[in-house]
Design a protein around this motif. Structure first.
Motif, PDB file in Angstrom:
ATOM      1  N   ARG A   1       0.849  -1.191   0.000  1.00  0.00           N
ATOM      2  CA  ARG A   1       0.000   0.000   0.000  1.00  0.00           C
ATOM      3  C   ARG A   1       0.888   1.245   0.000  1.00  0.00           C
ATOM      4  N   ARG A   2       0.259   2.383  -0.188  1.00  0.00           N
ATOM      5  CA  ARG A   2       1.000   3.644  -0.224  1.00  0.00           C
ATOM      6  C   ARG A   2       1.763   3.834   1.083  1.00  0.00           C
ATOM      7  N   ILE A   3       3.018   4.213   0.988  1.00  0.00           N
ATOM      8  CA  ILE A   3       3.858   4.382   2.167  1.00  0.00           C
ATOM      9  C   ILE A   3       3.404   5.604   2.971  1.00  0.00           C
ATOM     10  N   ALA A   4       3.504   5.535   4.285  1.00  0.00           N
ATOM     11  CA  ALA A   4       3.093   6.638   5.153  1.00  0.00           C
ATOM     12  C   ALA A   4       4.191   7.696   5.248  1.00  0.00           C
ATOM     13  N   ASN A   5       3.805   8.911   5.625  1.00  0.00           N
ATOM     14  CA  ASN A   5       4.781   9.988   5.801  1.00  0.00           C
ATOM     15  C   ASN A   5       5.872   9.595   6.784  1.00  0.00           C
ATOM     16  N   SER A   6       5.456   8.988   7.898  1.00  0.00           N
ATOM     17  CA  SER A   6       6.414   8.613   8.944  1.00  0.00           C
ATOM     18  C   SER A   6       7.405   7.570   8.437  1.00  0.00           C
ATOM     19  N   SER A   7       6.944   6.671   7.575  1.00  0.00           N
ATOM     20  CA  SER A   7       7.829   5.637   7.019  1.00  0.00           C
ATOM     21  C   SER A   7       8.847   6.235   6.058  1.00  0.00           C
ATOM     22  N   ILE A   8       8.422   7.251   5.315  1.00  0.00           N
ATOM     23  CA  ILE A   8       9.361   7.940   4.420  1.00  0.00           C
ATOM     24  C   ILE A   8      10.458   8.601   5.256  1.00  0.00           C
ATOM     25  N   GLN A   9      10.052   9.283   6.328  1.00  0.00           N
ATOM     26  CA  GLN A   9      11.044   9.939   7.188  1.00  0.00           C
ATOM     27  C   GLN A   9      11.967   8.913   7.839  1.00  0.00           C
ATOM     28  N   ASP A  10      11.420   7.762   8.195  1.00  0.00           N
ATOM     29  CA  ASP A  10      12.259   6.691   8.773  1.00  0.00           C
ATOM     30  C   ASP A  10      13.341   6.259   7.785  1.00  0.00           C
ATOM     31  N   GLU A  11      12.966   6.133   6.513  1.00  0.00           N
ATOM     32  CA  GLU A  11      13.938   5.747   5.485  1.00  0.00           C
ATOM     33  C   GLU A  11      15.016   6.816   5.318  1.00  0.00           C
ATOM     34  N   ILE A  12      14.598   8.070   5.347  1.00  0.00           N
ATOM     35  CA  ILE A  12      15.545   9.187   5.228  1.00  0.00           C
ATOM     36  C   ILE A  12      16.491   9.208   6.434  1.00  0.00           C
ATOM     37  N   ASP A  13      15.947   8.888   7.614  1.00  0.00           N
ATOM     38  CA  ASP A  13      16.772   8.840   8.832  1.00  0.00           C
ATOM     39  C   ASP A  13      17.851   7.763   8.718  1.00  0.00           C
ATOM     40  N   LYS A  14      17.488   6.631   8.135  1.00  0.00           N
ATOM     41  CA  LYS A  14      18.461   5.537   7.957  1.00  0.00           C
ATOM     42  C   LYS A  14      19.601   5.970   7.037  1.00  0.00           C
ATOM     43  N   VAL A  15      19.238   6.686   5.984  1.00  0.00           N
ATOM     44  CA  VAL A  15      20.254   7.166   5.042  1.00  0.00           C
ATOM     45  C   VAL A  15      21.167   8.183   5.728  1.00  0.00           C
ATOM     46  N   GLU A  16      20.574   9.074   6.509  1.00  0.00           N
ATOM     47  CA  GLU A  16      21.370  10.073   7.237  1.00  0.00           C
ATOM     48  C   GLU A  16      22.387   9.399   8.162  1.00  0.00           C
ATOM     49  N   LYS A  17      21.921   8.407   8.906  1.00  0.00           N
ATOM     50  CA  LYS A  17      22.804   7.704   9.844  1.00  0.00           C
ATOM     51  C   LYS A  17      23.944   7.013   9.109  1.00  0.00           C
ATOM     52  N   ALA A  18      23.633   6.417   7.972  1.00  0.00           N
ATOM     53  CA  ALA A  18      24.659   5.698   7.201  1.00  0.00           C
ATOM     54  C   ALA A  18      25.653   6.661   6.550  1.00  0.00           C
TER      55      ALA A  18
END
Length: 329
Positions: free
Chosen positions: A249-266
């Motif tokens: 299903r369509r990804i939630a706003n919070s899930s998008i931010q979670d993915e961005i957070d993972k990239v930032e940490k890496a």
């Protein structure tokens, strides 16, 4: 003082405030004559609290019809609920002092937070005035706190490359590239469907603030990584970005931010990475490349040109390039 006398006193004060030159004795006699025909009972505390809540819900419904986003409506509701829990008054009884006391209770917060609360209250009470539910807004005499103006912080080219190289999934890389290439807001990217992408013109139609549609553009790199992600999917969901697990299903706003957070940490960059930082990166680097301000305004979906002006601060890179171009040897 009984309820009739309270009403008489309040009406008297209001009329004298609106018409200071009026004959007070004649006014008093006319008010007594009119009020004598009515049985008057002041609202209970519960009625007062319910009154403002009902008006808030009417206000939100009106804003929704005007095209306000769900994020905006949620923000309005959260702040106005805080206010009605604080004041416990009917909307018509709220005073300027009530507003000031409410804002003062957030003195430990940032000025920008207090300014947002005042803006919301101002919007609500001005709407009540326009709807003839209130004679005058109690927020009129309150000035918004001065908020320190800061230049929007985006990534420089080196940081952007670190972010790109730190993506661990096709979806992460596609998100980063689409955010940066289009300058989309989080809600705009989330709402995109596959059908919104025009591969031939390398563009996409997005619905921005105020339910306004605009066209944004995809770079070769963004389209390449987006197609790579889309080709890896086996689902039939219409959404451009979807969840990784069934049911898709369509990804939630919070899930998008979670993915961005993972990239930032890496990536290990010092700056906070968010969709809005990528939007600022798009704007700042576009300005460095010489884009016209009016074009940038349309690409970002700003209805007010003044909003785009924050990106006009000359960066060090632009100063260096201008020096090289115009300096007389």
């Amino acid at each position: 003082m009984n309820d009739s006398k309270k009403l008489f006193h309040e009406l008297n004060v209001h009329v004298l405030t609106l018409a200071p030159g009026i004959d007070e004795q004649k006014l008093a006699r006319r008010l007594e004559d009119v009020l004598a025909n009515y049985s008057i009972e002041i609202k209970s505390q519960i009625d007062m609290e319910t009154d403002i809540e009902e008006k808030v819900m009417m206000f939100l419904s009106a804003k929704e019809l005007e095209g306000a986003s769900q994020d905006t409506l949620s923000s309005y509701y959260y702040i106005l609920r805080q206010f009605w829990n604080f004041t416990k008054k009917a909307a018509t009884q709220v005073t300027t002092q009530d507003i000031r006391a409410f804002l003062a209770s957030f003195n430990q917060n940032k000025r920008s937070t207090i300014s947002t609360k005042l803006t919301t209250l101002n919007s609500f009470f001005e709407w009540l005035v326009r709807e003839d539910m209130l004679l005058r807004s109690p927020t009129l005499k309150i000035k918004s706190p001065k908020v320190e103006k800061r230049n929007p912080k985006g990534l420089n080219i080196a940081e952007l490359e670190k972010v790109r190289e730190s993506c661990n999934t096709l979806r992460q890389r596609a998100m980063i590239e689409v955010f940066y290439s289009t300058g989309c807001r989080l809600s705009e990217l989330r709402s995109l469907d596959r059908a919104d992408i025009n591969h031939q013109s390398m563009s996409a139609k997005v619905i921005g603030k105020g339910n306004k549609e605009r066209v944004v553009y995809l770079s070769f790199k963004a389209l390449y990584h987006l197609n790579k992600y889309l080709n890896s999917r086996t689902d039939e969901c219409d959404a451009l970005f979807v969840t990784q697990r069934r049911p898709f299903r369509r990804i939630a706003n919070s899930s998008i931010q979670d993915e961005i957070d993972k990239v930032e940490k890496a990536s290990g960059i010092d700056k906070k990475l968010t969709p809005h930082v990528l939007r600022h990166t798009f704007a700042n680097l576009s300005m460095d490349s010489g884009i016209e301000l009016a074009d940038l305004q349309h690409l970002l979906g700003h209805s007010n040109p003044a909003t785009t002006l924050v990106y006009t601060t000359v960066s060090e890179e632009r100063k260096k390039q201008a020096f090289k171009k115009f300096h007389v040897q």
